[in-house]
Design an enzyme around this catalytic site. Structure first.
Site, PDB file in Angstrom:
ATOM      1  N   ASP A  48       1.396  -1.338  -7.901  1.00 38.47           N
ATOM      2  CA  ASP A  48       1.204  -0.367  -5.875  1.00 38.47           C
ATOM      3  C   ASP A  48       1.191  -1.283  -4.862  1.00 38.47           C
ATOM      4  O   ASP A  48       1.860  -1.004  -4.064  1.00 38.47           O
ATOM      5  CB  ASP A  48      -0.186   0.335  -5.647  1.00 38.47           C
ATOM      6  CG  ASP A  48      -0.697   1.717  -6.358  1.00 38.47           C
ATOM      7  OD1 ASP A  48      -0.263   1.894  -7.879  1.00 38.47           O
ATOM      8  OD2 ASP A  48      -1.957   2.043  -5.660  1.00 38.47           O
TER       9      ASP A  48
ATOM     10  N   PRO B 118      -1.933  10.261   2.978  1.00 37.39           N
ATOM     11  CA  PRO B 118      -3.308  10.768   2.933  1.00 37.39           C
ATOM     12  C   PRO B 118      -3.869   9.720   1.989  1.00 37.39           C
ATOM     13  O   PRO B 118      -3.095   8.825   1.240  1.00 37.39           O
ATOM     14  CB  PRO B 118      -2.978  11.969   1.824  1.00 37.39           C
ATOM     15  CG  PRO B 118      -1.303  11.751   1.654  1.00 37.39           C
ATOM     16  CD  PRO B 118      -0.981  10.841   2.352  1.00 37.39           C
TER      17      PRO B 118
ATOM     18  N   SER C 284      -4.179   2.787  -0.128  1.00 37.85           N
ATOM     19  CA  SER C 284      -5.442   1.336  -0.435  1.00 37.85           C
ATOM     20  C   SER C 284      -3.933   0.101  -0.020  1.00 37.85           C
ATOM     21  O   SER C 284      -4.035  -0.339   0.986  1.00 37.85           O
ATOM     22  CB  SER C 284      -6.155   1.413  -0.731  1.00 37.85           C
ATOM     23  OG  SER C 284      -5.664   1.398  -2.041  1.00 37.85           O
TER      24      SER C 284
ATOM     25  N   ALA D 283      -1.047   0.331   1.214  1.00 41.41           N
ATOM     26  CA  ALA D 283       0.007   0.214   2.253  1.00 41.41           C
ATOM     27  C   ALA D 283      -1.577  -0.238   3.223  1.00 41.41           C
ATOM     28  O   ALA D 283      -0.707  -1.194   3.935  1.00 41.41           O
ATOM     29  CB  ALA D 283       0.676   1.613   2.634  1.00 41.41           C
TER      30      ALA D 283
ATOM     31  N   GLY E  74      -2.442   9.133  -4.607  1.00 40.14           N
ATOM     32  CA  GLY E  74      -2.192   8.205  -5.228  1.00 40.14           C
ATOM     33  C   GLY E  74      -1.029   8.229  -5.065  1.00 40.14           C
ATOM     34  O   GLY E  74       0.522   7.532  -5.629  1.00 40.14           O
ATOM     35  N   LEU E  75      -1.033   8.139  -3.400  1.00 39.35           N
ATOM     36  CA  LEU E  75       0.092   7.340  -3.489  1.00 39.35           C
ATOM     37  C   LEU E  75       0.390   5.726  -2.423  1.00 39.35           C
ATOM     38  O   LEU E  75       0.929   5.217  -1.412  1.00 39.35           O
ATOM     39  CB  LEU E  75       0.338   8.301  -2.102  1.00 39.35           C
ATOM     40  CG  LEU E  75       0.679   9.696  -2.639  1.00 39.35           C
ATOM     41  CD1 LEU E  75       1.083  10.912  -0.972  1.00 39.35           C
ATOM     42  CD2 LEU E  75       1.837  10.486  -3.663  1.00 39.35           C
ATOM     43  N   GLY E  76      -0.163   5.691  -2.492  1.00 41.97           N
ATOM     44  CA  GLY E  76      -0.198   4.328  -2.207  1.00 41.97           C
ATOM     45  C   GLY E  76      -1.967   3.836  -1.018  1.00 41.97           C
ATOM     46  O   GLY E  76      -0.492   2.359  -0.383  1.00 41.97           O
TER      47      GLY E  76
HETATM   48  C1  MEV Z   1      -2.431   3.741  -9.663  1.00 41.50           C
HETATM   49  O1  MEV Z   1      -1.303   4.090  -8.838  1.00 41.50           O
HETATM   50  C2  MEV Z   1      -1.617   3.055 -10.636  1.00 41.50           C
HETATM   51  C3  MEV Z   1      -2.453   2.928 -12.146  1.00 41.50           C
HETATM   52  O2  MEV Z   1      -1.963   2.231 -12.703  1.00 41.50           O
HETATM   53  C4  MEV Z   1      -3.652   2.027 -11.630  1.00 41.50           C
HETATM   54  C5  MEV Z   1      -2.956   0.062 -11.746  1.00 41.50           C
HETATM   55  O3  MEV Z   1      -1.613  -0.488 -12.172  1.00 41.50           O
HETATM   56  O4  MEV Z   1      -3.317  -0.847 -11.410  1.00 41.50           O
HETATM   57  C6  MEV Z   1      -3.628   4.090 -11.966  1.00 41.50           C
END
Ligand code: MEV
Length: 340
Positions: free
Chosen positions: A177, A126, A134, A136, A130-132
């Protein structure tokens, strides 16, 4: 990397480092070829935000979710086929620019001399959770272009391409990421360097989605502004988040679930103090507590997105998934890190 003649698409072959193995194609079918690259999602256990300021971080691959890129030559222009956009690249909206940047960066590095490229992207990760996603997508595109062009991108080439795309997606990225979505195993990340994390016992995690889109770039900028405005408050939080990453790694090495979970909870409290939690995340963290999670925290940029929870075992992970969905999580996933 798997490169195949036009037609059906077999699963990509994995190399021990989590990359994709390549097989040569017959010159006779060169113009009909389709090359495939893939990468998986990630979850950060320790160190998000603090990693931007040089603190260590620990993250795990999330193999249940993945992005797959398929590229093939075409006579002219760049055509994109993805869930966000289908059409010619010069008409693509802003949200597709990171994908295009990954493609162009990879083609430049590969010394692409052909005229056009057709890129099809299929992803179960999705967006903006916050699951990476972009990262991936960019790694999948880099691997597919390497297969198309028969060039041996190493891990640093793939990483550089993903960083080009991440700049457009989120602004400045620590690189955590792109490193995690390209790694088959949990990693410790520090100053751009990656090491595998030893794991003493199987660890079962559950991810739950708030249903609210996060915005990593905005969350990172907000933390930076806060650090500039209140260095006396924010610097100790960042330092402690770095310490917790090292402690968390030792807990993983010894397989001490109780201590690992307790430290994940402490990370969440500090991230909330940094200002990157929100009501939707707090509700899910409370629900995780009621479901008996050994630890629960937001994962990734925050301000929406997902939480990650540590379960007692596989059965408990299954139970937590249904408890969290009943508590309002829009989606849940399970992942296990095996002892290694
Ligand atoms: C984002 O998935 C992780 C952060 O620490 C940003 C980054 O590491 O560039 C918030």
């Amino acid at each position: 990397m798997t490169t195949e003649v036009d037609g059906s698409y077999p699963a990509a072959q994995r190399t021990p480092d989590g990359g994709l193995a390549s097989t040569p194609i017959s010159p006779a079918v060169r113009d009909e070829r389709t090359a495939i690259g893939a990468a998986h999602a990630k979850a950060i256990l320790f160190g998000e935000h603090a990693v931007v300021y040089g603190a260590p971080a620990v993250a795990i691959p999330l193999h249940a979710l993945s992005a797959t890129a398929r590229v093939r030559p075409r006579p002219a222009g760049t055509h994109i086929h993805s869930a966000l956009f289908r059409g010619e690249a010069d008409e693509a909206p802003a949200r597709v620019q990171p994908l295009l940047e990954a493609l162009y960066s990879a083609l430049r590095r590969a010394g692409h001399t052909g005229q056009g490229v057709d890129l099809r992207l299929d992803s179960t990760i999705p967006y903006e959770r916050g699951l990476g996603s972009s990262a991936a997508v960019a790694v999948a595109v880099a691997r597919a272009v390497a297969a198309l062009e028969h060039c041996d991108f190493d891990a640093e080439d793939v990483h550089a391409i993903a960083m080009d795309a991440e700049k457009i997606a989120h602004g400045k990225s620590s690189g955590l990421d792109p490193r995690t979505v390209a790694s088959a195993v949990p990693i410790r990340f520090l100053d751009g360097k990656v090491a595998a994390v030893p794991v003493g016992a199987r660890l079962d995690f559950v991810l739950a989605d708030t249903g609210r889109a996060g915005a990593t770039g905005k969350a990172v900028s907000a933390v930076r502004r806060r650090l500039e405005a209140e260095p006396d408050v924010v610097t100790p939080l960042i330092d402690r988040l770095g310490e917790l990453a090292e402690i968390g790694m030792s807990c993983m090495a010894t397989g001490d679930r109780e201590a690992l979970g307790a430290h994940m909870c402490e990370v969440h409290r500090h991230l909330a103090e940094l200002g990157v939690s929100d009501l939707t995340l707090e509700r899910l963290v409370d629900a995780a507590d009621r479901a008996g999670a050994m630890g629960a925290k937001l994962t990734g940029g925050g301000r929406g997105g997902c939480i990650v929870m540590l379960a007692r075992d596989e059965e408990h992970a299954e139970q937590m998934e249904s408890d969290l969905r009943r508590a309002g999580a829009t989606r849940t996933w399970r992942t296990a890190v095996e002892a290694a």
